[in-house]
Design a protein around this motif. Sequence first.
Motif, PDB file in Angstrom:
ATOM      1  N   LEU A   1      -7.595  -8.099   6.229  1.00 27.71           N
ATOM      2  CA  LEU A   1      -6.133  -7.700   6.574  1.00 27.71           C
ATOM      3  C   LEU A   1      -5.592  -8.177   7.610  1.00 27.71           C
ATOM      4  CD1 LEU A   1      -3.796  -5.762   5.707  1.00 27.71           C
ATOM      5  CD2 LEU A   1      -5.109  -3.997   6.586  1.00 27.71           C
ATOM      6  N   GLU A   2      -6.235  -8.140   8.824  1.00 29.76           N
ATOM      7  CA  GLU A   2      -5.512  -8.916   9.876  1.00 29.76           C
ATOM      8  C   GLU A   2      -5.559 -10.332  10.008  1.00 29.76           C
ATOM      9  OE1 GLU A   2      -5.455  -4.843  10.250  1.00 29.76           O
ATOM     10  OE2 GLU A   2      -7.494  -5.797  10.220  1.00 29.76           O
ATOM     11  N   ARG A   3      -6.572 -10.763   9.353  1.00 29.50           N
ATOM     12  CA  ARG A   3      -6.559 -12.648   9.343  1.00 29.50           C
ATOM     13  C   ARG A   3      -5.329 -12.789   8.585  1.00 29.50           C
ATOM     14  NH1 ARG A   3     -12.405 -14.986   8.364  1.00 29.50           N
ATOM     15  NH2 ARG A   3     -11.041 -16.603   8.049  1.00 29.50           N
ATOM     16  N   ARG A   4      -4.942 -12.260   7.560  1.00 27.11           N
ATOM     17  CA  ARG A   4      -3.827 -12.593   6.784  1.00 27.11           C
ATOM     18  C   ARG A   4      -2.508 -12.237   7.265  1.00 27.11           C
ATOM     19  NH1 ARG A   4      -4.964 -14.961   1.722  1.00 27.11           N
ATOM     20  NH2 ARG A   4      -3.066 -15.941   2.322  1.00 27.11           N
ATOM     21  N   LEU A   5      -2.479 -10.946   8.001  1.00 26.02           N
ATOM     22  CA  LEU A   5      -1.444 -10.673   8.840  1.00 26.02           C
ATOM     23  C   LEU A   5      -1.123 -11.530   9.934  1.00 26.02           C
ATOM     24  CD1 LEU A   5       0.761  -8.220   8.654  1.00 26.02           C
ATOM     25  CD2 LEU A   5      -0.726  -6.848  10.192  1.00 26.02           C
ATOM     26  N   GLY A   6      -1.984 -11.812  10.559  1.00 30.59           N
ATOM     27  CA  GLY A   6      -1.963 -13.005  11.614  1.00 30.59           C
ATOM     28  C   GLY A   6      -1.341 -14.224  11.043  1.00 30.59           C
ATOM     29  N   ASP A   7      -1.762 -14.491   9.951  1.00 27.31           N
ATOM     30  CA  ASP A   7      -0.928 -15.768   9.328  1.00 27.31           C
ATOM     31  C   ASP A   7       0.369 -15.508   9.137  1.00 27.31           C
ATOM     32  OD1 ASP A   7      -3.597 -16.950   9.294  1.00 27.31           O
ATOM     33  OD2 ASP A   7      -4.004 -16.711   7.180  1.00 27.31           O
ATOM     34  N   LEU A   8       0.710 -14.304   8.746  1.00 25.93           N
ATOM     35  CA  LEU A   8       2.194 -14.040   8.476  1.00 25.93           C
ATOM     36  C   LEU A   8       3.112 -14.119   9.670  1.00 25.93           C
ATOM     37  CD1 LEU A   8       4.288 -13.260   6.318  1.00 25.93           C
ATOM     38  CD2 LEU A   8       3.715 -10.765   6.668  1.00 25.93           C
TER      39      LEU A   8
ATOM     40  N   ALA B   1      -0.553 -11.456  -0.072  1.00 23.64           N
ATOM     41  CA  ALA B   1      -2.191 -11.247   0.403  1.00 23.64           C
ATOM     42  C   ALA B   1      -2.278  -9.981   1.056  1.00 23.64           C
ATOM     43  CB  ALA B   1      -2.704 -12.257   1.145  1.00 23.64           C
ATOM     44  N   VAL B   2      -1.569  -9.687   2.170  1.00 25.14           N
ATOM     45  CA  VAL B   2      -1.422  -8.317   2.762  1.00 25.14           C
ATOM     46  C   VAL B   2      -1.378  -7.246   2.010  1.00 25.14           C
ATOM     47  CG1 VAL B   2      -0.139  -7.005   4.631  1.00 25.14           C
ATOM     48  CG2 VAL B   2      -0.715  -9.395   5.151  1.00 25.14           C
ATOM     49  N   LEU B   3      -0.183  -7.539   1.223  1.00 29.48           N
ATOM     50  CA  LEU B   3      -0.185  -6.061   0.336  1.00 29.48           C
ATOM     51  C   LEU B   3      -1.248  -6.030  -0.846  1.00 29.48           C
ATOM     52  CD1 LEU B   3       3.682  -6.800  -0.344  1.00 29.48           C
ATOM     53  CD2 LEU B   3       2.792  -4.991   0.963  1.00 29.48           C
ATOM     54  N   ASP B   4      -1.888  -6.937  -1.245  1.00 32.47           N
ATOM     55  CA  ASP B   4      -2.983  -6.851  -2.034  1.00 32.47           C
ATOM     56  C   ASP B   4      -4.173  -6.413  -1.292  1.00 32.47           C
ATOM     57  OD1 ASP B   4      -1.916  -7.949  -4.194  1.00 32.47           O
ATOM     58  OD2 ASP B   4      -2.646  -9.929  -3.673  1.00 32.47           O
ATOM     59  N   LEU B   5      -4.443  -6.691  -0.128  1.00 35.57           N
ATOM     60  CA  LEU B   5      -5.704  -6.099   0.816  1.00 35.57           C
ATOM     61  C   LEU B   5      -5.105  -4.770   1.417  1.00 35.57           C
ATOM     62  CD1 LEU B   5      -5.952  -9.303   2.916  1.00 35.57           C
ATOM     63  CD2 LEU B   5      -7.706  -8.201   1.733  1.00 35.57           C
ATOM     64  N   LEU B   6      -4.171  -4.187   1.506  1.00 35.03           N
ATOM     65  CA  LEU B   6      -3.868  -2.887   1.431  1.00 35.03           C
ATOM     66  C   LEU B   6      -4.091  -2.073   0.155  1.00 35.03           C
ATOM     67  CD1 LEU B   6      -0.481  -2.822   3.313  1.00 35.03           C
ATOM     68  CD2 LEU B   6      -2.493  -2.085   4.335  1.00 35.03           C
TER      69      LEU B   6
ATOM     70  N   LEU C   1       1.917   2.001   6.005  1.00 34.65           N
ATOM     71  CA  LEU C   1       3.254   1.767   5.895  1.00 34.65           C
ATOM     72  C   LEU C   1       3.658   1.231   7.482  1.00 34.65           C
ATOM     73  CD1 LEU C   1       4.446   5.390   4.710  1.00 34.65           C
ATOM     74  CD2 LEU C   1       4.763   2.938   3.454  1.00 34.65           C
ATOM     75  N   GLU C   2       3.176   1.108   8.496  1.00 32.38           N
ATOM     76  CA  GLU C   2       3.423   0.335   9.587  1.00 32.38           C
ATOM     77  C   GLU C   2       3.189  -1.197   9.299  1.00 32.38           C
ATOM     78  OE1 GLU C   2       2.430   0.083  14.274  1.00 32.38           O
ATOM     79  OE2 GLU C   2       1.451   1.505  13.134  1.00 32.38           O
ATOM     80  N   VAL C   3       2.071  -1.456   8.713  1.00 31.62           N
ATOM     81  CA  VAL C   3       1.884  -2.904   8.285  1.00 31.62           C
ATOM     82  C   VAL C   3       3.194  -3.241   7.274  1.00 31.62           C
ATOM     83  CG1 VAL C   3       0.456  -4.153   6.714  1.00 31.62           C
ATOM     84  CG2 VAL C   3      -0.463  -2.802   8.527  1.00 31.62           C
ATOM     85  N   THR C   4       3.319  -2.567   6.232  1.00 30.39           N
ATOM     86  CA  THR C   4       4.478  -2.929   5.498  1.00 30.39           C
ATOM     87  C   THR C   4       5.791  -3.082   6.504  1.00 30.39           C
ATOM     88  OG1 THR C   4       5.386  -0.731   4.818  1.00 30.39           O
ATOM     89  CG2 THR C   4       3.671  -1.656   3.511  1.00 30.39           C
ATOM     90  N   GLU C   5       5.987  -2.122   7.375  1.00 32.55           N
ATOM     91  CA  GLU C   5       7.109  -2.667   8.435  1.00 32.55           C
ATOM     92  C   GLU C   5       7.282  -3.980   8.888  1.00 32.55           C
ATOM     93  OE1 GLU C   5       9.138   0.769  11.171  1.00 32.55           O
ATOM     94  OE2 GLU C   5       7.465  -0.050  11.860  1.00 32.55           O
ATOM     95  N   LEU C   6       5.968  -4.552   9.056  1.00 32.51           N
ATOM     96  CA  LEU C   6       5.509  -5.863   9.764  1.00 32.51           C
ATOM     97  C   LEU C   6       5.783  -6.881   8.649  1.00 32.51           C
ATOM     98  CD1 LEU C   6       2.409  -5.135  11.872  1.00 32.51           C
ATOM     99  CD2 LEU C   6       4.743  -5.346  12.822  1.00 32.51           C
ATOM    100  N   VAL C   7       5.463  -6.720   7.450  1.00 31.98           N
ATOM    101  CA  VAL C   7       5.701  -7.525   6.598  1.00 31.98           C
ATOM    102  C   VAL C   7       7.359  -7.665   6.365  1.00 31.98           C
ATOM    103  CG1 VAL C   7       5.596  -7.880   4.089  1.00 31.98           C
ATOM    104  CG2 VAL C   7       3.581  -7.031   5.190  1.00 31.98           C
TER     105      VAL C   7
ATOM    106  N   ARG D   1       7.756  -5.696  -3.873  1.00 28.84           N
ATOM    107  CA  ARG D   1       6.489  -5.229  -3.889  1.00 28.84           C
ATOM    108  C   ARG D   1       5.988  -4.258  -2.756  1.00 28.84           C
ATOM    109  NH1 ARG D   1       1.647  -9.227  -4.171  1.00 28.84           N
ATOM    110  NH2 ARG D   1       0.678  -7.129  -4.284  1.00 28.84           N
ATOM    111  N   VAL D   2       6.848  -4.485  -1.642  1.00 28.35           N
ATOM    112  CA  VAL D   2       6.498  -3.495  -0.572  1.00 28.35           C
ATOM    113  C   VAL D   2       7.228  -2.394  -0.960  1.00 28.35           C
ATOM    114  CG1 VAL D   2       7.673  -2.838   1.684  1.00 28.35           C
ATOM    115  CG2 VAL D   2       6.727  -4.958   1.378  1.00 28.35           C
ATOM    116  N   ALA D   3       8.358  -1.977  -1.659  1.00 25.68           N
ATOM    117  CA  ALA D   3       8.951  -0.690  -2.235  1.00 25.68           C
ATOM    118  C   ALA D   3       7.931  -0.188  -3.117  1.00 25.68           C
ATOM    119  CB  ALA D   3      10.448  -1.164  -2.899  1.00 25.68           C
ATOM    120  N   ALA D   4       7.361  -1.024  -4.273  1.00 27.78           N
ATOM    121  CA  ALA D   4       6.423  -0.549  -5.147  1.00 27.78           C
ATOM    122  C   ALA D   4       5.383   0.152  -4.569  1.00 27.78           C
ATOM    123  CB  ALA D   4       6.174  -1.404  -6.141  1.00 27.78           C
ATOM    124  N   PHE D   5       4.656  -0.726  -3.479  1.00 31.79           N
ATOM    125  CA  PHE D   5       3.472  -0.137  -2.698  1.00 31.79           C
ATOM    126  C   PHE D   5       3.754   1.201  -2.150  1.00 31.79           C
ATOM    127  CE2 PHE D   5       1.060   0.334   1.021  1.00 31.79           C
ATOM    128  CZ  PHE D   5      -0.178   0.345   0.659  1.00 31.79           C
ATOM    129  N   ALA D   6       5.022   1.291  -1.340  1.00 30.47           N
ATOM    130  CA  ALA D   6       5.466   2.447  -0.673  1.00 30.47           C
ATOM    131  C   ALA D   6       5.796   3.596  -1.714  1.00 30.47           C
ATOM    132  CB  ALA D   6       6.643   2.288   0.160  1.00 30.47           C
TER     133      ALA D   6
END
Length: 299
Positions: A20-27, A40-45, A77-83, A97-102
């Motif tokens: 999760l943090e590897r892909r978030l770091g990439d982003l 990828a971040v949303l899939d990992l969540l 949700l904090e991660v989706t805020e970063l996305v 995708r963020v909206a659907a996940f939330a």
Amino acid sequence: MDDSPRTRALAFLRTHARPLERRLGDLLLGEPHPVVSACAVLDLLSGHRNPDGGLGHALEPDVRAPDSQPLAADFALEVTELVLASQAGADEGVRDRVAAFARGLVPYLASVAAPDGGLPIVLPTVAAHPRAAHWGDGEFPPALNPTAGIVARLRAAGVADPWLDTAETFCRERIEALDDRPDGHTAANVLRFLAASPDQDWARPRLAALGGRLGELSLFQLYPGEGYGLTPVDLAPLPDNPLRAFIPDDAVAAHLRALAAAQCPDGGWPVPWEPPGPAAALEWRGVRTVRSAWILAAH
């Protein structure tokens, strides 16, 4: 060879962090293909999702419970805020995708909320699993931490739901009854809620009153100090965050210097509390490294 803080942080993430943090770091740290990284971040969540719609399985590293917890939903949700704050946040497909996940979190949150809409930060089921000492027996009442922050982040993700309306009323009533000195975590949740409120005639004076008292709050370090506490760059990480209006420029500058100085020789950042085990400690270092390097890059 590039020895910048960003490069060292990415090297740490690739060596030590969970996916999760590897892909978030990439982003967040400027790698190519931001939409691919965001998805990828949303899939990992979603890999932490349980049949009840909530999230568990140590998504928040201090709670090793497999079952769903409000804390894990707040973390996600904090991660989706970063996305949404990343380059990928402008992509309509990523926003959808963020909206659907939330939106998918709401039935679970409604199921564990009190009748008035308030959420506890964790449930007593955490006591059956390894956890950080500060979670104790898991007996926490519904409170502004985490309800106000969860409401604000769900709204920012584009979610609408009757439970969310009830939870918003809970937050407004609790904020109106709030004492003068909430702790830093409660204050952070309240300030995010107030800054995002569509009713700014109601929110603005309360935002100014609480924002003006940041230096008085426990568990908040307006200027760098010893021990644990939230900081101005935790509360308002980016220069354009509206909460920066309540933080002196020299306090931000001091914390940025302290943040840069805290990067370890291995490229990661330390954890200023005691996680429940070595895996949790490394996971938290990944979380803190992504966010710290992102904040420094933004300045």
